[in-house]
Scaffold this active site. Structure first.
Site, PDB file in Angstrom:
ATOM      1  N   HIS A  76       0.830  -1.218   0.000  1.00 43.51           N
ATOM      2  CA  HIS A  76       0.000   0.000   0.000  1.00 43.51           C
ATOM      3  C   HIS A  76       0.861   1.264   0.000  1.00 43.51           C
ATOM      4  CE1 HIS A  76      -3.871  -2.127   0.906  1.00 43.51           C
ATOM      5  NE2 HIS A  76      -3.043  -2.993   1.476  1.00 43.51           N
ATOM      6  N   ASN A 149     -10.203  -3.042   2.523  1.00 43.30           N
ATOM      7  CA  ASN A 149      -9.906  -3.058   1.091  1.00 43.30           C
ATOM      8  C   ASN A 149     -11.193  -2.885   0.300  1.00 43.30           C
ATOM      9  OD1 ASN A 149      -7.125  -3.452   1.201  1.00 43.30           O
ATOM     10  ND2 ASN A 149      -7.280  -5.690   1.160  1.00 43.30           N
TER      11      ASN A 149
HETATM   12 FE1  HDD Z   1      -2.515  -4.880   5.475  1.00 47.94          FE
HETATM   13  C1  HDD Z   1      -1.066  -1.845   5.145  1.00 47.94           C
HETATM   14  C2  HDD Z   1      -5.492  -3.598   4.329  1.00 47.94           C
HETATM   15  C3  HDD Z   1      -3.876  -8.037   5.481  1.00 47.94           C
HETATM   16  C4  HDD Z   1       0.270  -6.072   6.935  1.00 47.94           C
HETATM   17  N1  HDD Z   1      -3.151  -3.075   4.848  1.00 47.94           N
HETATM   18  C5  HDD Z   1      -2.390  -1.943   4.797  1.00 47.94           C
HETATM   19  C6  HDD Z   1      -3.193  -0.859   4.297  1.00 47.94           C
HETATM   20  C7  HDD Z   1      -4.434  -1.356   4.063  1.00 47.94           C
HETATM   21  C8  HDD Z   1      -4.411  -2.749   4.409  1.00 47.94           C
HETATM   22  C9  HDD Z   1      -5.639  -0.596   3.524  1.00 47.94           C
HETATM   23  C10 HDD Z   1      -2.706   0.554   4.058  1.00 47.94           C
HETATM   24  C11 HDD Z   1      -3.018   1.457   5.211  1.00 47.94           C
HETATM   25  C12 HDD Z   1      -2.594   2.863   4.880  1.00 47.94           C
HETATM   26  O1  HDD Z   1      -3.227   3.465   3.993  1.00 47.94           O
HETATM   27  O2  HDD Z   1      -1.642   3.316   5.482  1.00 47.94           O
HETATM   28  N2  HDD Z   1      -4.298  -5.664   4.927  1.00 47.94           N
HETATM   29  C13 HDD Z   1      -5.420  -4.957   4.593  1.00 47.94           C
HETATM   30  C14 HDD Z   1      -6.555  -5.843   4.545  1.00 47.94           C
HETATM   31  C15 HDD Z   1      -6.099  -7.093   4.853  1.00 47.94           C
HETATM   32  C16 HDD Z   1      -4.684  -6.975   5.111  1.00 47.94           C
HETATM   33  C17 HDD Z   1      -7.976  -5.442   4.233  1.00 47.94           C
HETATM   34  C18 HDD Z   1      -6.873  -8.372   4.958  1.00 47.94           C
HETATM   35  C19 HDD Z   1      -7.915  -8.493   5.684  1.00 47.94           C
HETATM   36  N3  HDD Z   1      -1.904  -6.721   6.047  1.00 47.94           N
HETATM   37  C20 HDD Z   1      -2.624  -7.882   6.006  1.00 47.94           C
HETATM   38  C21 HDD Z   1      -1.872  -8.949   6.640  1.00 47.94           C
HETATM   39  C22 HDD Z   1      -0.699  -8.385   7.075  1.00 47.94           C
HETATM   40  C23 HDD Z   1      -0.736  -6.994   6.691  1.00 47.94           C
HETATM   41  C24 HDD Z   1      -2.347 -10.370   6.787  1.00 47.94           C
HETATM   42  C25 HDD Z   1       0.457  -9.015   7.817  1.00 47.94           C
HETATM   43  C26 HDD Z   1       0.375 -10.024   8.580  1.00 47.94           C
HETATM   44  N4  HDD Z   1      -0.687  -4.112   5.883  1.00 47.94           N
HETATM   45  C27 HDD Z   1       0.291  -4.772   6.550  1.00 47.94           C
HETATM   46  C28 HDD Z   1       1.480  -3.905   6.882  1.00 47.94           C
HETATM   47  C29 HDD Z   1       1.045  -2.525   6.300  1.00 47.94           C
HETATM   48  C30 HDD Z   1      -0.316  -2.833   5.706  1.00 47.94           C
HETATM   49  C31 HDD Z   1       2.784  -4.442   6.447  1.00 47.94           C
HETATM   50  C32 HDD Z   1       1.998  -1.822   5.358  1.00 47.94           C
HETATM   51  C33 HDD Z   1       2.021  -0.393   5.771  1.00 47.94           C
HETATM   52  C34 HDD Z   1       1.297  -0.354   7.021  1.00 47.94           C
HETATM   53  O3  HDD Z   1       0.858  -1.611   7.339  1.00 47.94           O
HETATM   54  O4  HDD Z   1       1.084   0.611   7.689  1.00 47.94           O
HETATM   55  O5  HDD Z   1       1.659  -3.854   8.248  1.00 47.94           O
END
Ligand code: HDD
Length: 706
Positions: A76, A149
């Protein structure tokens, strides 16, 4: 005494005002506030001499610049943010004690960040991808983050596979290609080996992955959460956002062209809409399942690769969010905002969904490196409106000046403050759930039903949507070099629908499955199809008016006014910027010149009559504009001599729906009005055609080049 203040729509902006810096200050200063007298030459030992270390202004300026980049989000990375507010329609007291869901007159400030997932921070907006839809509610009980999402399911069941998923889909390790695309070997290799991904793949290859606008896509919390009321009764919930403008998509060819001509397409759309007062609006919905019904469904309700079909668990629409302000500074707000699914408030609780459980850890962890330490909650965009009081201290960039000597609990010197709050005083008490079991790495049996809902999705699509999915497979797998990878994916989707597998195989150079899979059956969930979305408004749609000197002023004005009255934005496109003159000597300003724009940037095109049509017909740009709009199934309108331009293009032979010919307009979306026709009914029919968004029947007319 309750130290919490009353929050209204303006509260977050007022808090941000305290750190906003006036752009109109007269004098340039250093970071120490010392006025700078000269900033064009560094301090040197003589005109031709070396720069002196003593030049603190130069050193400060360069040092700051050298440190301006922070790590981008691992997923993202590319996003766009907006401020707004949320209002609940009716008190939700029966279901949740969350304060922001009680009072319909209360406006809770929000900040939303929309994003793509796979691409780097500078990648194009219109790639095929899931879109992030993350909302931070600044409630009086603390920040609540709904990190969702635009698709209701996810690729994997358990967070432990998230690094594998992201490694597979991101650019390949050896050469860092391709950018912002799943169309490569490692991703499809992963897919072919992971049946649980099948349902999500159907979504990602559908039109949902190509939103026309962030304002025209759904949002889903995806994971299962809980509502808990004041009596402690809990229910499982899933959260939804639905846009009031309906869910609409671009077409694939258009998205690829946009990625070159306007890589900021979705970002620009959001920004401009808010600047123009077309505030994006989303209704907030909730599906609820009673705790005792947890095991009564065919699917495991904690499985993020499954939806709760609306037919089984209806959605209740309980509130609305309006986005009405652009950020002042992209980095300070949109880049530094930090979301986390663990940011919940009393009344909203978590579940044992194994994907959610891992997310609860990952987001806080990633912010520590991305935002440089444990004090990122103090960054203005992340600061709650609820007071913060605890014994956490120090760390990089600590902003708060905590007075007094106490930083521990319990204490007598500070009268035991700050002290834990019981539930009656707003303390968060985790929902008490009885849990027992063996310590094992395993999952429940229902998690292994990988295909039922993929079938439901496929079967709920219209013919046009199905064709788009097949073509998306042709593109994605067509880019895969390894034949074995392509075969395995065909075998996988053979489990969804035998015909789908055969159609996909035919386009990617592999034989059809040895044994044709069963059909997807007849079960449908109509709202999964975008055919059934809102199609009665032209609000905020962009319409190109192609015109040159000699255009018919009256026709243009009538159509322009009708479109504006309905909330659309007509824009004049001509060879050059400046003014053009109508046949009767009146002038009109040109909004865009040919070199700066293209049909892909509009929802519809209108060609007025007048003497200018002789010129228009001779311009390749214009003919291409019409062909391309037609190819992308967009509404096309022409009046008077403007119809000759359609005849000169490759769409000749199409039966135009003349003014008043109701039904045909809906089918084809090419609306005309001869020189003696009724302009009023033309405008009405043209608007109807635009409200339809796209006219998919046209896709059958393959021979139109563009
Ligand atoms: Fe995630 C970012 C949505 C599963 C680990 N995720 C991130 C963002 C969104 C989502 C919208 C961007 C937020 C922003 O605008 O700053 N992610 C989801 C959804 C998931 C999902 C709807 C399933 C239900 N994500 C998911 C899993 C993991 C992560 C299973 C790790 C175990 N996601 C992350 C992250 C991020 C992230 C690495 C990257 C940047 C941040 O968090 O702030 O931690």
């Amino acid at each position: 005494m309750d130290e919490r203040r009353k929050i209204d729509e303006k509260s977050k902006q007022e808090q941000l005002d305290t750190v906003r810096e006036d752009a109109e200050r007269e004098f340039l200063t250093t970071n120490q506030g010392v006025r700078v007298s000269h900033t064009d030459d560094s301090l040197k030992a003589g005109e031709r001499g070396p720069t002196l270390l003593e030049d603190f202004h130069f050193r400060e300026k360069l040092t700051h610049f050298d440190h301006e980049r922070i790590p981008e989000r691992v997923v993202h990375a590319r996003g766009s943010g907006a401020h707004g507010y949320f209002q609940v329609y009716e008190p939700m007291t029966e279901y949740t004690r969350a304060a922001f869901l009680q009072d319909p007159s209360k406006k809770t400030p929000v900040f939303v960040r929309f994003s793509t997932v796979v691409g780097f921070r500078g990648s194009a907006d219109t790639v095929r991808d899931v879109r992030g839809f993350a909302t931070k509610f600044y409630t009086e009980e603390g920040n609540y983050d709904l990190v969702g999402n635009n698709m209701p399911v996810f690729f994997i069941v358990d967070a432990i596979k998230f690094p594998d998923l992201v490694h597979a889909i991101k650019p390949e390790q050896h050469h860092q290609m391709p950018q912002a695309s799943a169309a490569h070997d490692t991703f499809w290799d992963f897919v072919g080996n992971l049946p649980e991904i099948t349902h999500m793949i159907m979504w990602v290859l559908s039109d949902r992955a190509l939103p026309r606008s962030y304002r025209m896509m759904d949002g889903f919390g995806v994971n299962t959460f809980r509502f808990v009321n004041a009596g402690g009764k809990a229910r499982f919930v899933k959260f939804h956002w639905r846009p009031l403008l309906g869910v609409h998509s671009l077409v694939w060819d258009e998205t690829q062209k946009l990625a070159g001509k306007d890589p900021d397409f979705n970002r620009r759309d959001l920004w401009e809409a808010i600047e123009m007062g077309d505030y994006p609006e989303f209704e907030f919905g909730v599906q609820m399942i009673e705790e005792e019904d947890e095991h009564t469904f065919e699917f495991n309700i904690l499985d993020a690769t499954k939806i709760w079909p609306e037919e089984e668990v209806p959605i209740r629409w309980i509130g609305k969010m309006t986005l009405n302000r652009n950020p002042d500074n992209f980095f300070a707000e949109t880049e530094q905002v930090a979301f986390c699914p663990a940011n919940v408030v009393p009344g909203i609780d978590l579940s044992n969904d194994p994907l959610l459980q891992g997310r609860l850890f990952s987001y806080l962890d990633t912010q520590l490196i991305r935002l440089g330490g444990p004090n990122f909650q103090e960054i203005p965009i992340n600061r709650p409106l609820a007071p913060v009081a605890n014994n956490q201290r120090e760390g990089y960039n600590r902003m708060t000046i905590n007075s007094g000597e106490i930083s521990y609990f319990p204490n007598a010197l500070g009268e035991n403050k700050p002290r834990p709050a019981p539930a009656e005083e707003g303390g968060f008490v985790h929902y008490q759930e009885k849990v027992e079991g063996w310590k094992i790495r395993a999952r429940g049996e229902k998690f292994n039903d990988h295909f039922s809902q993929a079938k439901l999705f496929w079967n709920s699509m219209s013919d046009a949507e199905k064709e788009h999915i097949v073509k998306a497979f042709h593109f994605e797998l067509g880019k895969v070099a390894d034949e074995g990878v392509r075969r395995r994916v065909v075998d996988l989707i053979n489990n969804v629908d035998g015909d789908l597998a055969i159609r996909v195989a035919a386009g990617i150079g592999v034989p059809p499955p040895a044994e044709k899979g069963a059909s997807s059956g007849t079960k449908k969930s109509p709202n999964l199809s975008q055919e059934n979305t809102v199609r009665d408004t032209v609000k905020s749609r962009k319409v190109a008016i192609l015109a040159m000197d000699g255009y018919d002023h009256n026709e243009v004005m009538q159509v322009k006014q009708a479109l504006k009255d309905a909330g659309a934005h007509p824009l004049v496109v001509s060879q050059f910027r400046g003014m053009i003159t109508s046949a009767d000597g009146r002038e009109m300003e040109v909004d865009k010149s040919y070199v700066t724009t293209a049909s892909i940037m509009y929802d519809a095109v209108y060609i007025p009559g007048g003497k200018h049509t002789d010129t228009l017909k001779s311009q390749g740009y214009v003919l291409h504009f019409v062909n391309e709009a037609f190819k992308h199934c967009k509404p096309i309108g022409a009046t008077g001599e403007g119809i000759e331009v359609l005849e000169a293009s490759d769409i000749r032979g199409v039966k135009y729906a003349d003014a008043g010919a109701g039904e045909d307009v809906v089918d084809m979306g090419v609306v005309t009005c001869g020189s003696r026709g009724d302009m009023h009914s033309f405008a009405g029919n043209f608007k109807t055609a635009i409200a339809q968004h796209r006219h998919w029947d046209r896709e059958k007319k393959e021979q139109v080049p563009a």
